[in-house]
Design an enzyme around this catalytic site. Structure first.
Site, PDB file in Angstrom:
ATOM      1  N   LYS A  22     -43.662 -41.284   5.821  1.00  0.00           N
ATOM      2  CA  LYS A  22     -44.017 -42.198   6.926  1.00  0.00           C
ATOM      3  C   LYS A  22     -45.743 -42.166   7.013  1.00  0.00           C
ATOM      4  CE  LYS A  22     -44.177 -41.656  11.347  1.00  0.00           C
ATOM      5  NZ  LYS A  22     -45.269 -41.946  11.990  1.00  0.00           N
ATOM      6  N   ASN A  23     -45.983 -40.637   7.359  1.00  0.00           N
ATOM      7  CA  ASN A  23     -47.479 -40.654   7.530  1.00  0.00           C
ATOM      8  C   ASN A  23     -48.474 -40.633   6.327  1.00  0.00           C
ATOM      9  OD1 ASN A  23     -46.599 -40.184   9.979  1.00  0.00           O
ATOM     10  ND2 ASN A  23     -46.858 -37.804  10.345  1.00  0.00           N
ATOM     11  N   CYS A 115     -49.846 -42.168  25.283  1.00  0.00           N
ATOM     12  CA  CYS A 115     -48.615 -42.048  24.424  1.00  0.00           C
ATOM     13  C   CYS A 115     -47.894 -40.987  25.100  1.00  0.00           C
ATOM     14  CB  CYS A 115     -48.621 -42.079  23.123  1.00  0.00           C
ATOM     15  SG  CYS A 115     -48.912 -40.555  22.258  1.00  0.00           S
ATOM     16  N   ARG A 120     -54.050 -38.067  23.177  1.00  0.00           N
ATOM     17  CA  ARG A 120     -54.590 -38.474  22.052  1.00  0.00           C
ATOM     18  C   ARG A 120     -55.822 -39.568  21.780  1.00  0.00           C
ATOM     19  NH1 ARG A 120     -48.814 -39.431  18.615  1.00  0.00           N
ATOM     20  NH2 ARG A 120     -50.178 -38.803  16.827  1.00  0.00           N
ATOM     21  N   ASP A 305     -45.166 -31.832  14.285  1.00  0.00           N
ATOM     22  CA  ASP A 305     -43.969 -32.719  13.912  1.00  0.00           C
ATOM     23  C   ASP A 305     -42.404 -31.925  13.772  1.00  0.00           C
ATOM     24  OD1 ASP A 305     -45.768 -34.570  14.429  1.00  0.00           O
ATOM     25  OD2 ASP A 305     -45.765 -35.484  12.375  1.00  0.00           O
ATOM     26  N   ARG A 397     -38.675 -45.405  14.092  1.00  0.00           N
ATOM     27  CA  ARG A 397     -39.855 -45.334  13.599  1.00  0.00           C
ATOM     28  C   ARG A 397     -40.189 -44.448  12.495  1.00  0.00           C
ATOM     29  NH1 ARG A 397     -43.437 -43.259  17.651  1.00  0.00           N
ATOM     30  NH2 ARG A 397     -44.874 -43.287  15.762  1.00  0.00           N
TER      31      ARG A 397
HETATM   32  C1  UD1 Z   1     -50.995 -37.245  12.982  1.00  0.00           C
HETATM   33  C2  UD1 Z   1     -49.607 -37.710  12.753  1.00  0.00           C
HETATM   34  C3  UD1 Z   1     -48.641 -37.143  13.621  1.00  0.00           C
HETATM   35  C4  UD1 Z   1     -48.873 -35.590  13.810  1.00  0.00           C
HETATM   36  C5  UD1 Z   1     -50.388 -35.087  14.378  1.00  0.00           C
HETATM   37  C6  UD1 Z   1     -50.884 -33.622  13.939  1.00  0.00           C
HETATM   38  C7  UD1 Z   1     -49.866 -39.900  11.496  1.00  0.00           C
HETATM   39  C8  UD1 Z   1     -49.499 -41.272  11.606  1.00  0.00           C
HETATM   40  N1  UD1 Z   1     -49.587 -39.066  12.682  1.00  0.00           N
HETATM   41  O1  UD1 Z   1     -51.191 -37.838  14.304  1.00  0.00           O
HETATM   42  O2  UD1 Z   1     -47.301 -37.484  13.397  1.00  0.00           O
HETATM   43  O3  UD1 Z   1     -48.357 -34.967  14.884  1.00  0.00           O
HETATM   44  O4  UD1 Z   1     -51.168 -35.836  13.103  1.00  0.00           O
HETATM   45  O5  UD1 Z   1     -50.177 -33.193  12.702  1.00  0.00           O
HETATM   46  O6  UD1 Z   1     -50.064 -39.208  10.434  1.00  0.00           O
HETATM   47  N2  UD1 Z   1     -57.981 -35.326  18.891  1.00  0.00           N
HETATM   48  C9  UD1 Z   1     -58.786 -35.567  19.722  1.00  0.00           C
HETATM   49  N3  UD1 Z   1     -59.648 -36.443  19.543  1.00  0.00           N
HETATM   50  C10 UD1 Z   1     -59.655 -37.462  18.366  1.00  0.00           C
HETATM   51  C11 UD1 Z   1     -58.583 -37.034  17.465  1.00  0.00           C
HETATM   52  C12 UD1 Z   1     -57.663 -36.200  17.630  1.00  0.00           C
HETATM   53  O7  UD1 Z   1     -58.951 -35.094  20.683  1.00  0.00           O
HETATM   54  O8  UD1 Z   1     -60.386 -38.157  18.106  1.00  0.00           O
HETATM   55  C13 UD1 Z   1     -56.932 -34.552  19.232  1.00  0.00           C
HETATM   56  C14 UD1 Z   1     -55.409 -34.867  19.394  1.00  0.00           C
HETATM   57  O9  UD1 Z   1     -55.438 -35.382  20.917  1.00  0.00           O
HETATM   58  C15 UD1 Z   1     -54.613 -33.924  19.146  1.00  0.00           C
HETATM   59  C16 UD1 Z   1     -55.531 -33.184  17.891  1.00  0.00           C
HETATM   60  O10 UD1 Z   1     -56.560 -33.678  18.090  1.00  0.00           O
HETATM   61  O11 UD1 Z   1     -54.718 -32.872  20.137  1.00  0.00           O
HETATM   62  C17 UD1 Z   1     -54.703 -33.521  16.706  1.00  0.00           C
HETATM   63  O12 UD1 Z   1     -54.506 -34.886  16.648  1.00  0.00           O
HETATM   64  P1  UD1 Z   1     -54.627 -35.625  15.176  1.00  0.00           P
HETATM   65  O13 UD1 Z   1     -54.589 -34.771  14.106  1.00  0.00           O
HETATM   66  O14 UD1 Z   1     -55.743 -36.705  15.120  1.00  0.00           O
HETATM   67  O15 UD1 Z   1     -53.316 -36.500  15.252  1.00  0.00           O
HETATM   68  P2  UD1 Z   1     -53.084 -37.915  14.591  1.00  0.00           P
HETATM   69  O16 UD1 Z   1     -53.596 -38.409  13.491  1.00  0.00           O
HETATM   70  O17 UD1 Z   1     -52.699 -38.974  15.695  1.00  0.00           O
END
Ligand code: UD1
Length: 420
Positions: A22-23, A115, A120, A305, A397
Site C-alpha cells: 500500500k505505502n 489524525c 502529523r 507501522d 485501508r
Molecule cells: C509514512 C507512512 C506511514 C508510516 C510513516 C513512518 C505512507 C502512506 N505512510 O507516513 O504508514 O507510519 O511513514 O514510517 O507511506 N513530520 C513533520 N513534518 C512534516 C512531515 C513529517 O513533523 O512535514 C513528522 C511526523 O509528524 C512524524 C515524522 O515526521 O512524527 C515521520 O513522518 P513521515 O515519515 O512523514 O510519515 P508519513 O509520510 O506521513
C-alpha cells in the site's frame, strides 16, 4: 459499519501470498500525475486507500481504474484541486502536491487534518517546495501553491527523515530545472520503489535508499509498466500471526531483505524464520516466546507501522518487553483495548512496558487506526474465546482480503455488519 468476529486459539497453518505494498503503491500512483503518457501498474492491492487514490486521480483529470491488481492511468487534461472530502479520508492525498506543482505550476490541496496517531504536519513538504520556488497560501483550509516560472532545483535538508516529504519532493524534483539534492532523506524501501518507477519513466535519480538523493530534472517523463513491491508491513503482521497462534506459515512473495529489523527482533523473541525457495517459513521455536525490547526508528530501524503488532507478540511472550515509540505521538491507542483482553501493559510517555505470560481472553474491542486494528486482530487470533473487533474500516485501508487470507490458514474469523 463492519466488525470482525474472531474465535481465537487456533494455530494458523498454511501458505499466505503477500500483496502489493500500500505505502509504495500510493506515491507511485500519484507519480502518474507527473507522467505525460499512459502508465500501467501491477501488483496493486485492492484496498480502500488505493480506491481513494484512483478517485483522486480521476478528479484531477486522469483516467484511472483498477482491475485484478492492475491499475491503468491514461492521460487527460490535468486539474489542480484535491478536495477536502477525499483528503480527509486519506492523508497521503497530500502526495499530489509535488507532482501537480511540477506539471501545472499550481496546486490546491486540502490541508490534511489531525489524525488518530498524532499531529502529523506537512511543514517539511511545504518548506522544501518553497526552496524550489513554490509560494503557498492557506485559504479556507486549502494549501494553494503556485510556481508560475516552474520549479527549480534546490539543495534541501529535511529536519527529520520524512517518508511523505521525501516522496513529494522526489516527484517534484524530477521535472524541475537543474539539480535537486535531498539531504537527510528517508530511506524506506517504498521510496526506493518510487524512485525506480520514476527512473523507468525517464527520471534521473541517484542515491535512493541512502540519506542523500540527487535528482537531475528532465523535460518530461514517459509512460511505462511497473510492478509494485510486496508489502513488508502486511508480511510482518502475518509473521507475528504465526508466532502468537503457535502456528506455522509460509509467506510467498515476502520482501524479507527489506525487513531485517523486524525479522531480527522476531528471532530474538524466539521465532524461527527461515528463507526457503518457496517463501519465508515462520513458527515459534521450541523454547517458546520471550520478551525483547523494541524502539521504533526510521528505516532501517524498527518500523513504527509494526509497533502495535509486536506489542501483541510481547503479550504472548514469557517475561517483559519495553516498546518505545519514537516516530509518532499518540500511537498507543491499542494499549487500552489490549488491556481489556487481559494484557498487562503500562505506558509512561512514549514507552510501554509489556509484561507477558498471560493468556489473552476475547472481548469486544475497537480499532482506532490501521495498525492498531491489525494488532487487535492478532490479539483476537491468540485469545481464548470470542473477540469482536469493531471499526475495521481502518484495517480495510491497509490489509487486502485479510479475513479470507487468515481463514484460508485455519483462522475462525468472519466479517459482520453492525448498525453504527
Ligand atoms: C509514512 C507512512 C506511514 C508510516 C510513516 C513512518 C505512507 C502512506 N505512510 O507516513 O504508514 O507510519 O511513514 O514510517 O507511506 N513530520 C513533520 N513534518 C512534516 C512531515 C513529517 O513533523 O512535514 C513528522 C511526523 O509528524 C512524524 C515524522 O515526521 O512524527 C515521520 O513522518 P513521515 O515519515 O512523514 O510519515 P508519513 O509520510 O506521513
Amino acid at each position: 459499519m463492519d466488525s470482525f468476529i474472531i474465535e481465537g486459539g487456533v494455530p494458523l497453518r498454511g501458505v499466505i501470498e503477500i500483496s502489493g505494498s500500500k505505502n509504495a503503491a500510493l506515491p507511485i500512483l500519484m507519480a502518474s500525475i507527473a507522467v505525460d503518457d499512459e502508465v500501467c501498474y501491477d501488483n496493486v492491492p485492492d484496498l480502500r486507500d488505493i480506491h481513494t487514490t484512483i478517485k483522486l486521480l480521476n478528479i484531477l483529470g486522469k483516467e484511472a481504474s483498477l482491475e485484478n491488481g492492475v491499475v491503468r492511468v491514461k492521460n487527460g487534461k490535468l486539474g489542480k484541486e484535491a478536495p477536502y472530502d477525499l483528503v480527509k479520508t486519506m492523508r497521503a492525498s497530500v502526495l499530489c502536491l509535488g507532482p501537480l506543482l511540477a506539471r501545472l505550476g499550481e496546486a490546491k490541496v486540502s490541508l490534511p487534518g489531525g489524525c488518530a496517531i498524532g499531529a502529523r504536519p506537512v511543514d517539511q513538504h511545504l518548506s522544501a517546495l518553497e526552496k524550489m520556488g513554490a509560494v503557498f497560501d492557506l485559504e479556507n483550509g486549502y494549501i494553494h501553491g503556485h510556481c508560475p516560472d516552474g520549479l527549480r532545483g534546490a539543495h534541501i535538508r529535511f529536519d527529520m527523515p520524512t517518508v511523505g516529504g521525501t516522496e513529494n519532493l522526489l516527484m517534484a524534483a524530477c521535472l524541475a530545472r537543474g539539480e535537486t539534492v535531498l539531504e537527510n532523506a528517508a530511506r524506506e524501501p517504498e521510496i526506493v520503489d518510487l524512485a525506480n518507477f520514476l527512473i523507468k519513466c525517464g527520471a534521473r535519480i541517484e542515491g535512493q535508499g541512502t540519506t542523500i538523493i540527487r535528482v537531475q530534472g528532465v523535460e518530461r517523463l514517459h509512460g511505462c509498466s511497473y510492478t509494485v513491491m510486496p508489502d513488508r508491513i502486511e508480511a510482518g503482521t502475518f509473521l507475528i500471526a504465526a508466532g502468537v497462534t503457535g502456528g506455522r506459515l509460509l509467506l510467498k512473495n515476502c520482501p524479507v531483505s527489506d525487513m531485517s529489523a523486524v525479522v531480527d527482533k522476531l528471532r530474538a523473541a524466539g521465532m524461527v524464520i527461515e528463507e526457503t525457495p518457496e517463501g519465508v517459513l515462520a513458527c515459534t521455536g521450541e523454547k517458546g516466546l520471550t520478551g525483547v525490547d523494541i524502539s521504533t526508528r526510521p528505516h532501517p530501524g524498527f518500523p513504527t507501522d509494526m509497533q502495535a503488532q509486536f506489542m501483541v507478540l510481547m503479550c504472548c511472550a514469557q517475561g517483559s518487553g519495553l516498546v518505545e515509540e519514537n516516530i509518532f505521538e499518540n500511537r498507543f491507542m491499542h494499549v487500552q483495548e489490549l488491556v481489556r483482553m487481559g494484557a498487562d501493559i503500562h505506558v509512561t510517555g512514549s514507552s510501554a512496558m509489556v509484561r507477558g505470560g498471560r493468556r489473552l481472553t476475547g472481548a469486544p474491542v475497537m480499532a482506532s487506526d490501521l495498525r492498531a486494528g491489525a494488532a487487535l486482530v492478532l490479539a483476537g487470533l491468540a485469545a481464548e474465546g470470542e473477540t469482536r473487533v469493531q471499526r475495521i474500516y481502518h484495517v480495510d485501508r491497509g490489509y487486502e482480503h485479510l479475513e479470507a487470507k487468515l481463514a484460508a490458514v485455519g483462522a475462525r474469523i468472519r466479517r459482520v455488519k453492525e448498525a453504527d
